[in-house]
Enzyme design. Structure first.
Site, mmCIF file in Angstrom:
data_model
loop_
_atom_site.group_PDB
_atom_site.id
_atom_site.type_symbol
_atom_site.label_atom_id
_atom_site.label_comp_id
_atom_site.label_asym_id
_atom_site.label_seq_id
_atom_site.Cartn_x
_atom_site.Cartn_y
_atom_site.Cartn_z
ATOM 1 N N LEU A 154 0.833 -1.200 0.000
ATOM 2 C CA LEU A 154 0.000 0.000 0.000
ATOM 3 C C LEU A 154 0.873 1.258 0.000
ATOM 4 O O LEU A 154 0.597 2.222 -0.715
ATOM 5 C CB LEU A 154 -0.940 -0.007 1.218
ATOM 6 N N LYS A 204 -0.861 11.625 17.620
ATOM 7 C CA LYS A 204 -0.735 10.204 17.939
ATOM 8 C C LYS A 204 -2.064 9.598 18.349
ATOM 9 O O LYS A 204 -2.857 10.219 19.028
ATOM 10 C CB LYS A 204 0.279 10.002 19.047
ATOM 11 N N ARG A 222 4.025 6.224 5.620
ATOM 12 C CA ARG A 222 5.229 6.093 6.434
ATOM 13 C C ARG A 222 5.105 4.869 7.339
ATOM 14 O O ARG A 222 4.159 4.738 8.100
ATOM 15 C CB ARG A 222 5.398 7.360 7.252
ATOM 16 N N CYS A 223 6.082 3.976 7.228
ATOM 17 C CA CYS A 223 6.087 2.779 8.058
ATOM 18 C C CYS A 223 7.360 2.755 8.880
ATOM 19 O O CYS A 223 8.374 3.311 8.487
ATOM 20 C CB CYS A 223 6.052 1.526 7.191
ATOM 21 N N HIS A 274 14.955 16.961 21.465
ATOM 22 C CA HIS A 274 13.937 17.306 20.471
ATOM 23 C C HIS A 274 12.708 16.437 20.702
ATOM 24 O O HIS A 274 12.822 15.255 20.990
ATOM 25 C CB HIS A 274 14.479 17.083 19.053
ATOM 26 N N HIS A 317 6.409 17.995 7.254
ATOM 27 C CA HIS A 317 5.625 16.865 6.740
ATOM 28 C C HIS A 317 5.055 17.171 5.369
ATOM 29 O O HIS A 317 4.517 16.299 4.710
ATOM 30 C CB HIS A 317 4.479 16.538 7.695
ATOM 31 N N CYS A 346 10.942 19.358 12.569
ATOM 32 C CA CYS A 346 11.451 17.998 12.780
ATOM 33 C C CYS A 346 12.550 17.744 11.744
ATOM 34 O O CYS A 346 12.949 18.659 11.022
ATOM 35 C CB CYS A 346 10.294 17.002 12.652
HETATM 36 N N1 GLN Z 1 17.085 13.642 14.731
HETATM 37 C C1 GLN Z 1 15.938 13.034 14.127
HETATM 38 C C2 GLN Z 1 15.786 13.544 12.696
HETATM 39 O O1 GLN Z 1 16.117 14.659 12.463
HETATM 40 C C3 GLN Z 1 14.680 13.336 14.900
HETATM 41 C C4 GLN Z 1 13.484 12.688 14.301
HETATM 42 C C5 GLN Z 1 12.220 12.767 15.115
HETATM 43 O O2 GLN Z 1 12.042 13.575 15.953
HETATM 44 N N2 GLN Z 1 11.294 11.917 14.869
HETATM 45 O O3 GLN Z 1 15.319 12.831 11.824
HETATM 46 ZN ZN ZN Z 2 10.650 15.367 15.429
#
Ligand code: GLN
Ligand code: ZN
Length: 764
Positions: free
Chosen positions: A18, A112, A516-517, A642, A695, A727
């Site tokens: 998929l 989530k 995304r998996c 983070h 994203h 991110c």
């Molecule tokens: N250091 C990771 C990245 O930059 C952090 C990813 C995340 O927070 N899911 O991909």
């Molecule tokens: Zn992140």
């Protein structure tokens, strides 16, 4: 006769069919018809698997083109108005636009799903939200299954959970104001399902596992009275926690059955059985839908037999929740040794476990005796295996119990030393760690794994990539650099592969969001770091520049949360074992001259127990594990962390207690809303609220990031404010990345220029 069923099957396919089809569709390589065909084939295959295993129903409604919440909105005709869709004529391109956004539309927010690592798209509720009916995809899928001759049970997210999971955008005081609109839509769907010959609908109300206030509780009885009027028999499904506090409610709701998660909360069964209404189905979720361990069938049988004596035919045996959260099939694994393999069960094997239990309950114990024996032997073998126990780790754990991990000085002193060492400008710019993972990088990693590229060639390829990433950041004039993480397939797997006690699969993919998996490793034994894991990459990157390059580690809670965790010791113990390994890595990095070390904890919030009463215990060990990683480093070493996708306001004191020098968080999708709490709480250390959403392929203009920064300045003092994306950038391509980062740096510089005078006064 007891019946066997599941709450849902993974939709992605054993080979992630998929995912690849979705992505091909997004790239314009296949059309909607071809994508539809692939989806149909997957559904048919999954139903065939369920039927062949001997389940009494196949599960329809668990398929989704991206996400089950988004699909429910499409079904109800309740996608956000701002997209301007024709609800009844929604195409897959529209559906994906809502999920992913484009140059003129923000994607829907994503968060989530309860305490899992699955992400759903958050419904947007406004006073204009209507539920006038949408696409017919669900009925089409029912017809497909019926045409193939399968007995169907439909699964549907319940109206109260759907409302609860959404977010008020404007015009409403309370989400329940939409209840009178949403119920008729559900009534229509249920009536249509009944007309099409569906006899059972599993209606999921997982919010019953949360701490629900009275208003929500009160809504259940009238809602379910309305829903049950013209509907198939309803099986109300709860999962992820005990629902024992709702025992009265669940006894009285006009539904034909209730499902309980007896893996998370086995003790609730006995309580529910007291005064259980005669004839009402109780679905006993005894096979773990959240973990990959083989079930102890002989141990599970006796309580089910007790229940059966009371319930008779009304007992159903089930997975604890949807199997969405486990990989598809253990048989796809070629590289597991026989010992480890004997400890595991994936979705397909779990079907067999459910059927074996049901068969034994139905008086055919002989037919499944061999399965029971094998399960018993596997349990014993695992408990006694030498691979599980490491005396070195045990010794350090015992010592640890006597100390409290901490930094040498308080933040105020440290930040002074760090400013002296790094001399960063105000509003320093940085990124979260990963840079675009090009196909060349992925190919090199795969070739090295296969053995078709020599180790030394692989090292050279990765170093070349790191050089490209460092040079790009220097060209962009970013202040604090990263090496880009090209050597990492996945932030957890990469570390797990270098730690003893971790096991891996080749195809154990689980959907995280959309296409995304993730392929979570599994922790089966005491965790131990035999040698340094990131040192050579970080040192190489740092050798290329005078600017600081952050060392990059995945934190203990995330290592735990995104792995399948051993079920034979408390999670806290495993987390501290991981923290010990990371502590040693931090020490190695510091000694090698790496001045900034980021310990990512994106999963800290999702690890929170669903019930607030269990939070303090969790947060205490989670914070302790993080502090253990950073404990003992010098004041001049700057520790970053983070976190992403999550709301933090309710746990800010704990985040502050982690005492990272800098935290970067996701905030752009929520328009900096997430930051308000940091301001109110006066978060003491430095913060980098994400100024753009990674994203989406969209490149936000400078002005937009400036606006977000201005919003951030209202709650975060200038001296504490960093500038960074939401991110990591691994899923983006280079042109998008360069364009967006260039805008980000411009936004930071413009801001610097505009506040320069002010700051000058401050500094002197
Ligand atoms: N250091 C990771 C990245 O930059 C952090 C990813 C995340 O927070 N899911 O991909
Ligand atoms: Zn992140």
């Amino acid at each position: 006769m007891a019946k066997a069923h599941i709450l849902g099957f993974p939709r992605i396919g054993a080979q992630r069919e998929l995912k690849f089809a979705q992505e091909a569709f997004w790239r314009g390589e296949i059309d909607e018809i071809s994508l539809q065909d692939i989806g149909r084939d997957l559904r048919a295959r999954h139903w065939a698997t369920q039927k062949a295993a001997g389940l009494d129903y196949v599960s329809v409604g668990d398929f989704a083109w991206y996400d089950q919440v988004l699909s429910t909105l499409a079904l109800l005709g309740a996608l956000p108005r701002r997209f301007g869709f024709d609800d009844k004529a929604l195409g897959l391109a529209d559906y994906y636009l809502a999920a992913r956004g484009d140059a003129t539309h923000f994607a829907m927010e994503m968060t989530k799903w309860f305490d899992t690592n699955y992400h759903y798209l958050v419904p947007e509720w406004t006073s204009e939200t209507s539920f006038a009916g949408g696409v017919n995809w669900l009925l089409d899928e029912v017809y497909e299954a019926q045409a193939l001759g399968y007995p169907v049970k439909v699964s549907l997210i319940g109206p109260l959970s759907l409302l609860h999971l959404g977010k008020i955008k404007h015009g409403l005081q309370h989400k329940l104001e939409l209840l009178h609109k949403i119920l008729p839509a559900y009534q229509q769907i249920l009536a249509a399902l009944r007309k099409s010959g569906v006899t059972w609908v599993q209606i999921d109300e997982p919010i019953l596992a949360l701490d629900l206030d009275q208003q929500w509780k009160n809504a259940f009885l009238p809602s379910y009275r309305a829903l049950s009027m013209d509907a198939p028999q309803l099986l109300l499904a709860t999962y992820f926690e005990t629902v024992q506090e709702h025992i009265e409610l669940l006894h009285t709701l006009p539904v034909a059955g209730v499902h309980l998660d007896l893996v998370r909360a086995p003790q609730q069964l006995a309580h529910f059985l007291t005064n259980w209404p005669a004839g009402r189905v109780l679905s006993a979720g005894v096979i773990d839908g959240r973990n990959i361990w083989r079930a102890d069938l002989p141990a599970l049988l006796p309580p089910l037999q007790t229940a059966q004596r009371q319930l008779g035919d009304a007992l159903w045996v089930a997975s604890s929740c949807s199997l969405l959260h486990v990989p598809v099939d253990l048989n796809g694994e070629q590289q597991l040794d026989t010992e480890t393999r004997s400890w595991l069960a994936f979705a397909t094997q779990k079907l067999d476990e459910i059927v074996a239990l049901t068969t034994a309950l139905n008086g055919n114990a002989d037919a499944v005796a061999a399965q029971f024996d094998a399960a018993r032997a596997a349990q014993l073998g695992r408990r006694n295996s030498a691979r599980i126990h490491n005396p070195l780790v045990q010794k350090r754990m015992a010592e640890l119990a006597l100390t409290e991990p901490h930094r040498r000085s308080p933040f105020a002193e440290r930040s002074h030393c760090q400013q002296k060492r790094f001399a960063l400008p105000v509003f320093p710019t940085t990124t979260i760690g990963s840079f675009p993972q090009t196909s060349a990088i992925r190919q090199a990693r795969a070739a090295c794994k296969r053995g078709t590229m020599t180790h030394l060639d692989y090292l050279q390829t990765m170093r070349d990539e790191i050089r490209v990433v460092v040079e790009a950041q220097l060209a962009l004039d970013i202040d604090v650099l990263v090496h880009g993480e090209p050597e990492r397939n996945d932030m957890v797997e990469y570390f797990g592969e270098q730690l003893w006690g971790y096991g891996f699969t080749q195809h154990g993919w689980v959907q995280s969001y959309g296409s995304r998996c993730v392929k979570p490793p599994f922790i089966y034994g005491d965790v131990y770091r035999p040698e340094a894991m990131t040192l050579s990459w970080s040192c190489f990157a740092q050798s290329l520049t005078d600017r600081p390059v952050k060392g990059m580690l995945t934190g203990p809670v995330t290592m735990l949360q995104w792995s399948f965790v051993r079920d034979d010791q408390p999670r806290a113990t495993t987390a501290l074992q991981i923290a010990l390994a990371l502590h040693d890595e931090v020490q190695d990095l510091e000694q090698a001259g790496i001045g900034m070390i980021q310990i990512d904890e994106p999963a800290l919030r999702e690890g929170l127990p669903l019930k607030a009463r269990d939070w303090p215990a969790y947060l205490e060990w989670a914070v302790r594990a993080f502090k253990l990683c950073a404990a003992g480093v010098s004041d001049e070493t700057q520790i970053h962390t983070h976190m992403c996708y999550a709301e933090f306001n309710d746990i800010l004191p704990w985040i502050a207690a982690m005492d990272a020098d800098v935290i970067t968080i996701e905030t752009s999708r929520s328009d900096m809303e997430l930051l308000d709490g940091f301001g109110e709480f006066s978060y003491p250390n430095q913060i980098g609220p994400g100024v753009y959403d990674i994203h989406s392929p969209r490149v936000p203009p400078v002005s937009e990031m400036q606006n977000l920064l201005q919003k951030a300045r209202k709650v975060v003092p200038d001296a504490q404010l960093w500038v960074n994306p939401d991110c990591g950038l691994k899923t983006r391509n280079w042109p998008e990345t360069m364009a967006a980062l260039a805008n980000m740096v411009s936004a930071a510089k413009l801001l610097r220029a505009s506040v320069q005078d002010e700051m000058h006064v401050d500094c002197c």
